[in-house]
Design a protein around this motif. Structure first.
Motif: not given
Length: 175
Positions: A42-57
């Motif tokens: 879901x997130x690639x376990x990266x800070x950017x991926x996690x932020x995009x998962x919750x905040x949208x992109x």
């Protein structure tokens, strides 16, 4: 401090009881690994991926996680995560591990769970910087989980078992 029943220790139990605890720990381990595989997908376990998962992109037309989605996920996790970690802590307390290790592991586990539960809300509604809080919670949960997995498994299957070492045939009939 007296915890649980000090007369019952995993290392002293017969094979059947140890198998029950072992299967539980192994299934929890598989569940824990699966959680990380899912989170990575879901997130690639990266800070950017996690932020995009919750905040949208805007780049991939992803919508931020809605209040309802966060509430549903939090509701489920509020009931399951503390129970899983409470059972894991209970199993740890059935070992001969030091009281300090048990206490620290307990606190690390539940601080990790708490950080993991509040972080999605903070990421979504406050700042993507709270990704670091989520990752910290995940690291704390992982460390504590591995301790709560390894110590009981080591005691049950590696250490010499006083119960099993007795020469009495009646004592060993279930081993």
């Amino acid at each position: 401090m007296r915890n649980f029943n000090t007369r019952f220790r995993l290392r002293d139990t017969d094979r059947q009881i140890r198998l029950v605890y072992t299967w539980f720990l192994l299934l929890m381990f598989v569940g824990f690994v699966f959680t990380f595989v899912w989170a990575h997908s879901m997130t690639d376990l990266t800070p950017k991926g996690i932020a995009l998962h919750y905040r949208g992109s805007p780049e991939n037309f992803g919508e931020p996680m809605s209040f309802g989605q966060l509430a549903e996920t939090t509701h489920f996790h509020l009931f399951t995560m503390p129970v899983v970690f409470m059972i894991m802590v209970h199993v740890l307390y059935l070992t001969m591990g030091s009281p300090l290790v048990k206490m620290l592991t307990t606190w690390v586990a539940f601080v990790g769970v708490t950080l993991d539960l509040v972080s999605p809300w903070l990421i979504t509604y406050v700042s993507p910087l709270f990704v670091l809080t989520l990752l910290t919670g995940d690291v704390l949960m992982t460390i504590s989980f591995l301790i709560m997995f390894a110590i009981p498994m080591y005691e049950m299957w590696v250490l010499n078992h006083p119960f099993m070492m007795r020469g009495d045939a009646d004592t060993n009939k279930f081993s």
